[in-house]
Design a protein around this motif. Structure first.
Motif, PDB file in Angstrom:
ATOM      1  N   ALA A   1      13.390  -9.104   4.298  1.00  6.34           N
ATOM      2  CA  ALA A   1      12.216  -8.527   3.652  1.00  6.34           C
ATOM      3  C   ALA A   1      12.309  -7.015   3.786  1.00  6.34           C
ATOM      4  N   LEU A   2      12.270  -6.321   2.673  1.00  5.86           N
ATOM      5  CA  LEU A   2      12.312  -4.856   2.653  1.00  5.86           C
ATOM      6  C   LEU A   2      10.889  -4.356   2.446  1.00  5.86           C
ATOM      7  N   VAL A   3      10.390  -3.550   3.381  1.00  4.90           N
ATOM      8  CA  VAL A   3       9.030  -3.021   3.269  1.00  4.90           C
ATOM      9  C   VAL A   3       8.989  -2.031   2.110  1.00  4.90           C
ATOM     10  N   VAL A   4       8.041  -2.243   1.178  1.00  6.28           N
ATOM     11  CA  VAL A   4       7.885  -1.333   0.041  1.00  6.28           C
ATOM     12  C   VAL A   4       6.545  -0.608   0.070  1.00  6.28           C
ATOM     13  N   GLY A   5       5.644  -0.989   0.983  1.00  7.04           N
ATOM     14  CA  GLY A   5       4.366  -0.295   1.098  1.00  7.04           C
ATOM     15  C   GLY A   5       3.311  -1.162   1.757  1.00  7.04           C
ATOM     16  N   ARG A   6       2.106  -0.635   1.794  1.00  2.00           N
ATOM     17  CA  ARG A   6       0.971  -1.374   2.351  1.00  2.00           C
ATOM     18  C   ARG A   6       0.311  -2.192   1.246  1.00  2.00           C
ATOM     19  N   ALA A   7      -0.292  -3.289   1.659  1.00  2.00           N
ATOM     20  CA  ALA A   7      -1.036  -4.130   0.708  1.00  2.00           C
ATOM     21  C   ALA A   7      -2.464  -4.291   1.198  1.00  2.00           C
TER      22      ALA A   7
ATOM     23  N   ARG B   1      -5.294  -3.017   4.637  1.00  2.00           N
ATOM     24  CA  ARG B   1      -5.301  -2.573   6.031  1.00  2.00           C
ATOM     25  C   ARG B   1      -4.461  -3.445   6.936  1.00  2.00           C
ATOM     26  N   ARG B   2      -4.351  -4.718   6.631  1.00  2.00           N
ATOM     27  CA  ARG B   2      -3.683  -5.647   7.542  1.00  2.00           C
ATOM     28  C   ARG B   2      -2.482  -6.371   6.933  1.00  2.00           C
ATOM     29  N   SER B   3      -1.914  -5.818   5.893  1.00  2.00           N
ATOM     30  CA  SER B   3      -0.753  -6.482   5.292  1.00  2.00           C
ATOM     31  C   SER B   3       0.206  -5.479   4.681  1.00  2.00           C
ATOM     32  N   LEU B   4       1.436  -5.939   4.488  1.00  2.00           N
ATOM     33  CA  LEU B   4       2.501  -5.126   3.907  1.00  2.00           C
ATOM     34  C   LEU B   4       3.001  -5.774   2.626  1.00  2.00           C
ATOM     35  N   ARG B   5       3.406  -4.942   1.671  1.00  2.00           N
ATOM     36  CA  ARG B   5       4.116  -5.428   0.490  1.00  2.00           C
ATOM     37  C   ARG B   5       5.602  -5.393   0.826  1.00  2.00           C
ATOM     38  N   VAL B   6       6.316  -6.448   0.511  1.00  2.00           N
ATOM     39  CA  VAL B   6       7.747  -6.519   0.776  1.00  2.00           C
ATOM     40  C   VAL B   6       8.487  -7.052  -0.442  1.00  2.00           C
ATOM     41  N   ARG B   7       9.763  -6.679  -0.535  1.00  2.00           N
ATOM     42  CA  ARG B   7      10.653  -7.255  -1.543  1.00  2.00           C
ATOM     43  C   ARG B   7      11.618  -8.158  -0.786  1.00  2.00           C
ATOM     44  N   LEU B   8      11.699  -9.413  -1.195  1.00  2.00           N
ATOM     45  CA  LEU B   8      12.619 -10.371  -0.580  1.00  2.00           C
ATOM     46  C   LEU B   8      13.976 -10.224  -1.227  1.00  2.00           C
ATOM     47  N   GLU B   9      15.005 -10.024  -0.400  1.00  2.00           N
ATOM     48  CA  GLU B   9      16.355  -9.786  -0.912  1.00  2.00           C
ATOM     49  C   GLU B   9      17.351 -10.713  -0.247  1.00  2.00           C
ATOM     50  N   ALA B  10      18.303 -11.192  -1.042  1.00  2.00           N
ATOM     51  CA  ALA B  10      19.407 -12.008  -0.522  1.00  2.00           C
ATOM     52  C   ALA B  10      20.645 -11.131  -0.482  1.00  2.00           C
ATOM     53  N   ARG B  11      21.437 -11.291   0.559  1.00  4.82           N
ATOM     54  CA  ARG B  11      22.675 -10.536   0.745  1.00  4.82           C
ATOM     55  C   ARG B  11      23.833 -11.423   0.302  1.00  4.82           C
TER      56      ARG B  11
ATOM     57  N   PRO C   1      -1.763  -0.853  14.532  1.00  5.16           N
ATOM     58  CA  PRO C   1      -2.149   0.343  13.790  1.00  5.16           C
ATOM     59  C   PRO C   1      -0.990   1.123  13.179  1.00  5.16           C
ATOM     60  N   SER C   2       0.254   0.825  13.544  1.00  7.02           N
ATOM     61  CA  SER C   2       1.349   1.644  13.017  1.00  7.02           C
ATOM     62  C   SER C   2       2.371   0.777  12.286  1.00  7.02           C
ATOM     63  N   PRO C   3       2.189   0.610  10.979  1.00  6.72           N
ATOM     64  CA  PRO C   3       3.120  -0.220  10.207  1.00  6.72           C
ATOM     65  C   PRO C   3       4.467   0.471  10.069  1.00  6.72           C
ATOM     66  N   PRO C   4       5.523  -0.307   9.863  1.00  2.00           N
ATOM     67  CA  PRO C   4       6.835   0.304   9.641  1.00  2.00           C
ATOM     68  C   PRO C   4       6.844   1.043   8.308  1.00  2.00           C
ATOM     69  N   PRO C   5       7.641   2.096   8.201  1.00  2.00           N
ATOM     70  CA  PRO C   5       7.688   2.849   6.944  1.00  2.00           C
ATOM     71  C   PRO C   5       8.379   2.067   5.825  1.00  2.00           C
ATOM     72  N   SER C   6       8.114   2.464   4.596  1.00  8.32           N
ATOM     73  CA  SER C   6       8.809   1.875   3.455  1.00  8.32           C
ATOM     74  C   SER C   6      10.310   2.036   3.664  1.00  8.32           C
TER      75      SER C   6
ATOM     76  N   THR D   1       3.936 -10.606   0.321  1.00  5.96           N
ATOM     77  CA  THR D   1       3.183  -9.874   1.338  1.00  5.96           C
ATOM     78  C   THR D   1       3.427 -10.497   2.702  1.00  5.96           C
ATOM     79  N   ILE D   2       3.235  -9.663   3.717  1.00  6.40           N
ATOM     80  CA  ILE D   2       3.329 -10.084   5.112  1.00  6.40           C
ATOM     81  C   ILE D   2       2.024  -9.703   5.770  1.00  6.40           C
ATOM     82  N   SER D   3       1.431 -10.638   6.500  1.00  8.82           N
ATOM     83  CA  SER D   3       0.180 -10.344   7.201  1.00  8.82           C
ATOM     84  C   SER D   3       0.075 -11.231   8.431  1.00  8.82           C
ATOM     85  N   GLY D   4      -0.954 -10.956   9.266  1.00 10.57           N
ATOM     86  CA  GLY D   4      -1.237 -11.813  10.406  1.00 10.57           C
ATOM     87  C   GLY D   4      -0.488 -11.519  11.671  1.00 10.57           C
TER      88      GLY D   4
END
Length: 135
Positions: free
Chosen positions: A114-120, A122-132, A57-62, A49-52
């Motif tokens: 970090a790839l945004v996968v959704g909200r977690a 009101r104040r945080s995002l769910r992300v998937r951590l990926e290595a290239r 008010p406008s999170p980035p889209p998945s 998750t990402i927060s803080g």
């Protein structure tokens, strides 16, 4: 364009300890995919998750990719990793436990996003951590 690293070097950098420390997210680790250019593989390391930051008010889209960068000036933890959008805005900070695991990999040169996968919430995002990794 992000620099890709050799797959063997990345796996050696990850080591078996990362999978054990990452907990439940590591169970989903290892999903492979190709980026739009087709020349690199994305390896899912964990979910977090990402927060803080400026999520509300406008999170980035998945599907939005966020860059991770050290944020040693953050008073809560010198191991903090900031998640920044394409415009350089700090949207938040990676969860502390995950930041402590990912920071040394970033410092070693492993390109992790970090790839945004959704909200977690009101104040945080769910992300998937990926290595290239190099293809």
């Amino acid at each position: 364009m992000k620099t890709a690293i050799d797959r063997r070097a990345a796996l050696a950098a990850l080591g078996s300890g990362f999978a054990l420390a990452a907990g439940a997210g590591a169970a989903r680790a290892g999903a492979l995919g190709r980026d739009a250019g087709g020349d690199a593989r994305l390896v899912a390391l964990a979910e977090s998750t990402i927060s803080g930051g400026e999520i509300v008010p406008s999170p980035p889209p998945s599907g939005t990719r966020l860059a991770l960068a050290p944020a040693p000036e953050r008073r809560f933890s010198r191991d903090s990793l900031a998640a920044r959008d394409g415009e350089g805005r700090t949207l938040g900070y990676l969860a502390g436990r995950d930041a402590r695991l990912i920071a040394p990999l970033l410092a070693a040169g492993l390109p992790i996003e970090a790839l945004v996968v959704g909200r977690a919430g009101r104040r945080s995002l769910r992300v998937r951590l990926e290595a290239r990794l190099a293809g």
